[in-house]
Structures are given as C-alpha cells and as structure tokens.
Scaffold this motif. Structure first.
Motif, PDB file in Angstrom:
ATOM      1  N   GLU A  65       0.835  -1.199   0.000  1.00 10.66           N
ATOM      2  CA  GLU A  65       0.000   0.000   0.000  1.00 10.66           C
ATOM      3  C   GLU A  65       0.875   1.257   0.000  1.00 10.66           C
ATOM      4  O   GLU A  65       1.812   1.379   0.776  1.00 10.66           O
ATOM      5  CB  GLU A  65      -0.897   0.002   1.233  1.00 10.66           C
ATOM      6  N   GLY A  66       0.562   2.169  -0.883  1.00 12.54           N
ATOM      7  CA  GLY A  66       1.268   3.451  -0.950  1.00 12.54           C
ATOM      8  C   GLY A  66       2.472   3.455  -1.858  1.00 12.54           C
ATOM      9  O   GLY A  66       3.001   4.525  -2.184  1.00 12.54           O
ATOM     10  N   ARG A  67       2.934   2.270  -2.314  1.00 13.19           N
ATOM     11  CA  ARG A  67       4.152   2.247  -3.129  1.00 13.19           C
ATOM     12  C   ARG A  67       3.928   2.885  -4.499  1.00 13.19           C
ATOM     13  O   ARG A  67       4.797   3.596  -5.013  1.00 13.19           O
ATOM     14  CB  ARG A  67       4.667   0.825  -3.283  1.00 13.19           C
ATOM     15  N   ASP A  68       2.758   2.642  -5.104  1.00 10.43           N
ATOM     16  CA  ASP A  68       2.490   3.226  -6.422  1.00 10.43           C
ATOM     17  C   ASP A  68       2.548   4.747  -6.372  1.00 10.43           C
ATOM     18  O   ASP A  68       3.048   5.395  -7.307  1.00 10.43           O
ATOM     19  CB  ASP A  68       1.128   2.774  -6.941  1.00 10.43           C
ATOM     20  N   GLU A  69       2.078   5.322  -5.277  1.00 11.88           N
ATOM     21  CA  GLU A  69       2.114   6.779  -5.140  1.00 11.88           C
ATOM     22  C   GLU A  69       3.560   7.268  -5.030  1.00 11.88           C
ATOM     23  O   GLU A  69       3.922   8.311  -5.594  1.00 11.88           O
ATOM     24  CB  GLU A  69       1.314   7.216  -3.915  1.00 11.88           C
ATOM     25  N   LEU A  70       4.402   6.516  -4.308  1.00  6.86           N
ATOM     26  CA  LEU A  70       5.811   6.886  -4.209  1.00  6.86           C
ATOM     27  C   LEU A  70       6.495   6.811  -5.574  1.00  6.86           C
ATOM     28  O   LEU A  70       7.331   7.657  -5.908  1.00  6.86           O
ATOM     29  CB  LEU A  70       6.525   5.960  -3.219  1.00  6.86           C
ATOM     30  N   VAL A  71       6.150   5.812  -6.362  1.00  8.09           N
ATOM     31  CA  VAL A  71       6.727   5.682  -7.696  1.00  8.09           C
ATOM     32  C   VAL A  71       6.360   6.903  -8.544  1.00  8.09           C
ATOM     33  O   VAL A  71       7.200   7.448  -9.278  1.00  8.09           O
ATOM     34  CB  VAL A  71       6.245   4.375  -8.364  1.00  8.09           C
ATOM     35  N   LYS A  72       5.118   7.364  -8.426  1.00 11.34           N
ATOM     36  CA  LYS A  72       4.684   8.557  -9.174  1.00 11.34           C
ATOM     37  C   LYS A  72       5.443   9.803  -8.700  1.00 11.34           C
ATOM     38  O   LYS A  72       5.817  10.658  -9.512  1.00 11.34           O
ATOM     39  CB  LYS A  72       3.184   8.762  -9.001  1.00 11.34           C
ATOM     40  N   ARG A  73       5.655   9.905  -7.398  1.00 10.96           N
ATOM     41  CA  ARG A  73       6.386  11.063  -6.876  1.00 10.96           C
ATOM     42  C   ARG A  73       7.830  11.070  -7.378  1.00 10.96           C
ATOM     43  O   ARG A  73       8.402  12.136  -7.645  1.00 10.96           O
ATOM     44  CB  ARG A  73       6.339  11.053  -5.343  1.00 10.96           C
ATOM     45  N   VAL A  74       8.424   9.892  -7.495  1.00 14.53           N
ATOM     46  CA  VAL A  74       9.778   9.823  -8.037  1.00 14.53           C
ATOM     47  C   VAL A  74       9.784  10.319  -9.481  1.00 14.53           C
ATOM     48  O   VAL A  74      10.688  11.060  -9.896  1.00 14.53           O
ATOM     49  CB  VAL A  74      10.339   8.398  -7.931  1.00 14.53           C
TER      50      VAL A  74
END
Length: 494
Positions: free
Chosen positions: A15-24
């Motif tokens: 949970e939340g990893r996809d959002e971190l990938v987008k932020r990167v």
C-alpha cells in the motif's frame, strides 16, 4: 507455476508504493535526471548495482532490475581462483527499488540513486520470489520490523561516528600515502588544513539528506570525523553508505584517498565507527521539505524519526540505564565476541585492538565512560558499541545487534556490574584475569560459529557465505610474505 503472492509481489504491491513511484517520476522530470543507479549492499558493505536510463523508471520500479546473484560477494575469487559462494552459472535475482530512497547526486545532477531490496527471481526453481537471504540491507528491514512487532513497538535508533582518513598518494612500497593533517586531535588549525574537503563532503551530504551536526580532526594523520543526526537503524545505515560514496567522490575529484581502512598506521589511533544505540517507543517519521533556496539546484525531502520515548534511559536521573536498558546491555555482552566478528570484520581490524593504549577497547564488558570496554555508557540516554570500525557493513552489524538485543530483553539477561577499571592496563600488567574480546579475526570467526543467536542474523546460507569469504581472507593473510616478515627474519640466523 509462477507464484503471484510471493515476498516480491507483496513488497511490489504494498500500500502506498504506487504513489511513491509517481512522486519519483515527478522528481525525475523536475530535476532533469537522466540516469538512475539501482544499488544494493554486498556482504562486506560495498555498493553494487546497475545504471539505467530514467525514462524506464516506471517499468523498473514495477518489475525490478535483474542482477547476478553473486554480486553480494563482490564477484570475488578465493585464493584458488574460484568465485566465492557462486559459480558462473548462478541465476539472476531481482533488485526491486525502494522509491523513498531516491535522491539526485549533487556532483552530477543528471544521475540519481535508489536503494533496492533483493529477491529470488520469480522463475527460481526452489525459492521463487522469496527474500534473497544474502541481502544484508533487506534482512535489516525485516529484523527491524519483527523486533517492533515482538516488543510492542520498541525499536532501535543508532548514531554512527565514522572516522576516516584523508590521504595524499606518494611514492613508496610500504606506505604509499601520507596524511593531509598532523595527528593533533581537535585542533581547529588542523581542521582548517582540510577545510575545502570537509566543506565539500558536508555540502554533498546535506544535498543527499544527511543532517550534518558536527566534525573535527582526530588523532591520526589526516583523520577527520563528520557526524550526522542519529535515526532508525535502516536509515542510519543507508546514510553511512551514502557518506562513504560521497567521500569517495570528493577524493576522486581532488586526487586524494578517502580511507576507511581500520588501521593504516600503527602508533596512531585507528578508524573506529562507534555505534551509539538507544531503544524507543512511539514517535513518527516526519518529512521535511527542502527547497531550492536551501539546496541550490536541488530539491529533496529529508525524513527523520521524531518524538517518542527513549526506553533505554533511566527515570532515576543517573547514568545507569533502565531495567530494559540493562537487559539490552546483557544481550549485547552475551554475544559480544560474535558481534565483534561482524563489527571488526577484517584482518586489519585487529591491529586496532592490539595497538594498546590508543582508545580502542579490548574488554568484553561494559562501563560508565570507560573506553577500555567494548560497550560504554557514553551518556545516560544511550550506549556505545565500540568494537566496530569503519570497514563495517552497518546493515549486517545492526541486524546482528537487533538479534542480540532481542535475546537480552526476551530472556532478561543481566549484564553484571559496570567495569570501573582500565581493562587494558589490567591485562597488560598480567596481575589479574579479565574478559577480552577476540584479538584476531580467526578467534572472532570461531566465536561467531558457536553463536546461534548472532548467526540467525545471517539466514539461509548467508552465514556460510560470510564464513567462506572471511576464512579465505584469513588464509590469504597467512599466505603472504610482508615487509614485516622480511625485516624480522631476513637476517635472523646465524
């Protein structure tokens, strides 16, 4: 059948990893990053990995990057010429990036780096998609999580003191270098001698998320210690790796040697890396946004653990730790010899202990402000593990330390009374017996072999790989003729 619910899939789909990938991706575009280092840590603490164009970030963040299994052993042959731990036909493993560790390199802003967690390939016939047990950084992540769950949210915080030397190359067979400073500890005049070096290191460190807090020249020629803020174990170990990479880059730019070797000189203080440890509950991880006004040409986030209660510190207002702190010390001391095999991990490490009277510990005990002991209460709120030097793999060591602390707390191990005497003086006088840590690598490895608790920090076949690597190092040492041999024995008879 290829699994879809392995360790790899759970981490990838957390949970939340996809959002971190987008932020990167947003940072890649905003900062103009063109390439990314996908890096992981070998068993000796080396930085390994691959580079890839940043335009492939989403694909590689989702699938990971394939890399050869044997990278964890530095792709090193033994003294017989055979690769240690792996043959040339070993399979690939998966390096899955941890997006929260993405950061731009301040010395080349077209490049960024990200730490990775390693997994067996999903096609592996025996452990498809499982955690790769040779991954010391990945192990630390899991051990930290398990420790928190078992002890009701208790966790380890660590602050490191990475001593190292700034050396100038010179001609010579025995000692092809010289220190940039004189061995005058704490002299500001000596710190001024290397001002441009430590300023550049500090600026790069700031840009990569290390909150630098102090620095000084110490007791060996060229020796400088720069400290950054303490934090949770994983983040501190990652920053130690980053600090080493920064120093190496500054050395490349300036034609210097950034030396983390434990003992390049006899007769002068060595490069220790004291681990200052405390145990906490509560608190949270807080993100501090840094703007381009703070870091010209950069834009980064720092994340640090803030708040919480230090459970190591006594509520009595004295230097003795809490009951839990005593048990933590008990676990550390019960396993001190095996821990030394990981904290002092090279043949050269034991030159540090054997150069008596130069700040290094030899006592397998603890004391209040007693530097002759391997464990020292340096302040009422923490203990300092001293039998560790700057060649350490911090991820491996902190993983092993967590296992020792768990044993001490679970089994309420009593560390005994603090040692007030100078252990080094007692031992050298020969008047009394005193418990000592191992004073050579062979004895330390034998202690590690007998310690099941510390070996549990090396799951699967990681212990076998570490033992093979270090036994080969010991064998190579015994197979060398050094200048000492020649000077000592060339004219020894008649």
């Amino acid at each position: 059948m290829i699994p879809t619910d392995s360790d790899y899939h759970r981490e990838r789909d957390a949970e939340g990893r996809d959002e971190l990938v987008k932020r990167v991706r947003q940072k890649i575009d905003a900062l103009g990053v063109d390439y990314i280092y996908y890096q992981y840590i070998s068993i000796t603490g080396r930085v390994m990995g691959k580079a890839a164009p940043a335009r492939h970030w989403e694909t590689q963040a989702r699938k990971g990057v394939q890399t050869w299994m044997g990278g964890v052993s530095n792709v090193t042959p033994n003294f017989q010429g055979e690769l240690i731990g792996f043959d040339a036909n070993a399979m690939e493993c998966i390096a899955l990036p941890d997006p929260e560790t993405f950061v731009q390199l301040p010395w080349d802003k077209r490049i960024a780096r990200v730490f990775c967690t390693l997994f067996y390939g999903i096609e592996d016939p025996e452990k498809p998609g499982e955690y790769y047990e040779y991954d010391t950084r990945g192990n630390l992540k899991r051990f930290d999580r398990e420790f928190r769950e078992k002890h009701n949210g208790l966790y380890l915080k660590v602050g490191l003191e990475p001593e190292m030397l700034w050396l100038k190359p010179k001609e010579g067979e025995v000692q092809p270098f010289e220190g940039m400073t004189q061995p005058f500890a704490y002299h500001i005049g000596q710190f001024e001698e290397v001002r441009e070096v430590w300023k550049q290191v500090s600026d790069y460190a700031l840009a990569m998320g290390l909150d630098m807090i102090q620095g000084d020249c110490e007791d060996s020629p060229g020796q400088v210690e720069l400290n950054y803020q303490f934090d949770d174990a994983l983040q501190t170990c990652d920053r130690m790796t980053t600090y080493r990479q920064i120093c190496a880059e500054v050395a490349r730019q300036r034609g210097l040697i950034a030396c983390f070797m434990a003992k390049p000189y006899m007769g002068y203080a060595a490069n220790g890396c004291h681990h200052n440890c405390s145990l906490w509950t509560g608190g949270q991880r807080e993100v501090q946004q840094l703007t381009k006004d703070d870091l010209p040409g950069m834009e980064e986030n720092w994340e640090y653990s803030v708040g919480g209660t230090n459970e190591f510190e006594s509520t009595e207002g004295d230097w003795l730790p809490s009951e839990l702190g005593h048990h933590a010390l008990g676990g550390s001391l019960k396993h001190i010899n095996a821990l030394t095999a990981i904290g002092a991990s090279t043949v050269n490490s034991y030159r540090r202990f054997n150069d008596f009277g130069l700040w290094a510990p030899i006592g397998a005990n603890w004391g209040l402000q007693n530097r002759s002991c391997a464990v020292r209460i340096s302040s009422p709120d923490r203990f300092e593990f001293r039998a560790v030097d700057s060649m350490v793999n911090p991820h491996l060591f902190c993983g092993a330390l967590i296992k020792a602390l768990d044993d001490g707390i679970t089994n309420k191990i009593d560390p005994g009374k603090p040692e007030a005497r100078n252990v080094t003086e007692i031992w050298m006088s020969g008047e009394e017996e005193v418990n000592l840590i191992p004073l050579n690598l062979r004895d330390a490895l034998e202690a590690l072999e007998k310690d099941e608790v510390i070996r549990s920090a090396m799951p699967g076949k990681l212990y076998d790989l570490y033992q093979e690597y270090k036994q080969d190092e010991w064998t190579r040492f015994l197979r060398e003729v050094t200048n000492w041999d020649v000077e000592r024995y060339l004219h020894c008879v008649p």
